[in-house]
Design a protein around this motif. Structure first.
Motif, short mmCIF file in Angstrom:
data_model
loop_
_atom_site.label_atom_id
_atom_site.label_comp_id
_atom_site.label_asym_id
_atom_site.label_seq_id
_atom_site.Cartn_x
_atom_site.Cartn_y
_atom_site.Cartn_z
N TRP A 14 21.20 -38.10 -36.76
CA TRP A 14 21.82 -38.44 -38.04
C TRP A 14 22.88 -39.51 -37.80
O TRP A 14 23.61 -39.47 -36.82
N ILE A 15 22.93 -40.48 -38.71
CA ILE A 15 23.96 -41.53 -38.67
C ILE A 15 24.78 -41.43 -39.94
O ILE A 15 24.22 -41.50 -41.05
N ASP A 16 26.09 -41.24 -39.82
CA ASP A 16 26.92 -41.09 -41.01
C ASP A 16 27.24 -42.46 -41.62
O ASP A 16 26.80 -43.51 -41.12
N THR A 17 27.98 -42.45 -42.72
CA THR A 17 28.26 -43.68 -43.46
C THR A 17 29.13 -44.66 -42.67
O THR A 17 29.21 -45.84 -43.02
N ASN A 18 29.79 -44.17 -41.63
CA ASN A 18 30.61 -45.04 -40.79
C ASN A 18 29.86 -45.57 -39.57
O ASN A 18 30.46 -46.25 -38.72
N GLY A 19 28.58 -45.26 -39.48
CA GLY A 19 27.78 -45.72 -38.35
C GLY A 19 27.86 -44.85 -37.12
O GLY A 19 27.31 -45.22 -36.07
N ASN A 20 28.49 -43.68 -37.21
CA ASN A 20 28.56 -42.76 -36.07
C ASN A 20 27.24 -42.01 -35.91
O ASN A 20 26.67 -41.53 -36.89
#
Length: 477
Positions: A78-84
């Motif tokens: 999974w990639i969050d909205t901050n690119g993590n």
């Protein structure tokens, strides 16, 4: 798959005739031979929809075949909205990929099911909206001035209205210069001893369904025209109360009912914040303590408007890996649904086999097309935690369905879209005696006039027998 290298496998063929003559030919079979390895097969994972409520949980089922080499690993990315980037940990003992974050957990199991849990709901926030004008209000004094349109700093309506009324002797509410609330009569234009002003905040009274209370987090006031020094009272409709003390230098300190100073206290008469512990939709300001000499008018108002959370969609990638490294990947989408301003939820079916989870409030599960719910026995919508006393299945956007029938069967396993009788234009609610689920089949005639064919199928789990009725169905008007 593996294709053999050249000259790894070869054949020489020799032909001999009757008098002993021979002819030979060499054949390279390597490039002609391909060996196929059966890797894992991961089916579609049904997308989940669940309410923005702490500990809300959705469970979906899917097909998985590990192949001859066996399942070696399951992985969630999974990639969050901050690119993590986030990657799961595989528990081989329990056959489970585990992804844990502070906000949610997702477990995907090798037996073909997943569980998503929202740990903490996204909370509402508050936005400071300065009110530059009270709009077009009547001149003169009034017992109550209703439906004053409040404007933001850019003079655009923010959809919030106010009712303002006063009490105490012969005093009435009066608007001064379109931006100051005062009292007329009695001791003059201010808030004299024994007077109160109450401000009620609500939505557009002309909107469909009428007005409803608008919940605020706080209110910023400014004072004008008068000798302000003294102690005044405040009270909200949600039970918070206290005082604000205006000093000789114009500093304002705000306290709760326990004389604890509130956050943001320490402003001035040009702007001070009342920030109660609980949201509110009306506030009463009173002068019970100051003699009739000093008084004040409200010179302006800013409100801390509630900003509700938005819907959020989380996109995951699920990968199965077998013993020799072959992989199969499928996506999983989780849609977290925010409530409306009344705290209710709307879940909208998609063309996939959705898993939709009800909330503790009023829920509407909306179907806009028969294709929103597949009609395959092993592939259909599932609704979990449907409350028959609060919730609705909404088919009102499907014009071909006008009738609801309830039928009892010995087992829901006997219910099948291609064999169970569903007349055209009808929804049939199937319930099994002693069961805890209900099956809803619908036929709008999309596939022709066929009394044995259902265009859509929805399974509701956790429903007591006989509890789901026609009252839970909204049909086309």
């Amino acid at each position: 798959s593996v294709t053999l290298a050249a000259n790894l496998v070869s054949v020489t063929a020799t032909v001999t005739d009757n008098d002993g003559d021979q002819q030979s030919a060499h054949f390279d079979l390597g490039p002609q031979i391909t060996i196929y390895d059966d890797g894992p097969a991961l089916g579609s994972l049904p997308p989940g929809q669940l309410p923005n409520e702490s500990n809300a949980q959705a469970t979906g089922h899917f097909d998985i075949a590990p192949g001859a080499d066996g399942l070696h690993d399951l992985q969630i990315t999974w990639i969050d909205t901050n690119g993590n980037h986030y990657t799961s940990v595989y528990d081989s003992l329990n056959g489970c990929a585990e992804l844990n974050t502070p906000a949610f957990t997702l477990d995907v199991y090798a037996d073909g099911h997943y569980t998503f849990e929202l740990i903490d709901a996204t909370a509402a926030t508050y936005e400071n909206v300065p009110i530059g004008s009270f709009g077009d209000v009547p001149n003169g004094a009034n017992d109550k001035i209703s439906n004053i349109v409040l404007f933001g700093a850019d003079d655009q309506s923010i959809g919030i209205y106010a009712d303002i009324h006063g009490t105490g002797g012969n005093n009435k509410v009066q608007i001064h210069n379109e931006s100051e609330i005062g009292m007329a009569g009695g001791g003059g234009n201010g808030l004299d001893k024994g007077n109160t002003i109450t401000i009620d905040f609500h939505s557009d009274p002309n909107a469909s369904g009428g007005p409803h209370a608008v919940e605020l987090g706080g209110i910023t006031l400014s004072l004008s025209q008068g000798n302000f020094q003294g102690t005044y009272t405040w009270l909200t409709n949600t039970g918070d109360s206290g005082t604000f003390v205006v000093g000789q230098d114009g500093t304002v300190h705000v306290y709760d009912q326990n004389m604890q100073e509130l956050p943001g206290s320490g402003g001035t008469v040009s702007g001070f914040l009342i920030d109660p512990a609980n949201p509110f939709s009306d506030i009463t300001l009173g002068n019970d303590l100051v003699s009739s000499g000093p008084s004040f008018k409200l010179g302006g108002v800013s409100i801390m408007q509630t900003i509700l959370p938005h819907d959020a969609t989380l996109d995951f990638s699920i990968t199965a890996t077998d013993g020799d490294g072959d992989t199969s990947t499928s996506p999983l989408g989780i849609h977290i649904v925010a409530s409306d301003s009344d705290g209710n939820f709307l879940f909208t079916a998609t063309h996939d086999a959705d898993v939709m989870v009800g909330s503790y409030a009023h829920d509407t599960f909306q179907f806009n097309s028969v294709s929103d719910s597949p009609n395959n026995r092993s592939l259909h919508d599932v609704i979990q935690q449907f409350d028959v006393s609060l919730d609705k299945l909404d088919f009102s956007n499907i014009s071909g369905i006008t009738n609801v029938v309830v039928k009892e069967v010995s087992s829901l396993h006997d219910v099948h879209p291609s064999s169970s009788t569903v007349d055209v234009g009808t929804i049939v609610i199937y319930q099994a005696l002693g069961g805890t689920s209900a099956m809803v089949l619908a036929n709008d005639g999309t596939h022709g006039v066929d009394a044995t064919h259902a265009d859509m199928m929805v399974l509701l789990t956790g429903i007591q027998h006989g509890m789901l009725t026609e009252a839970n169905i909204n049909l086309h008007a």
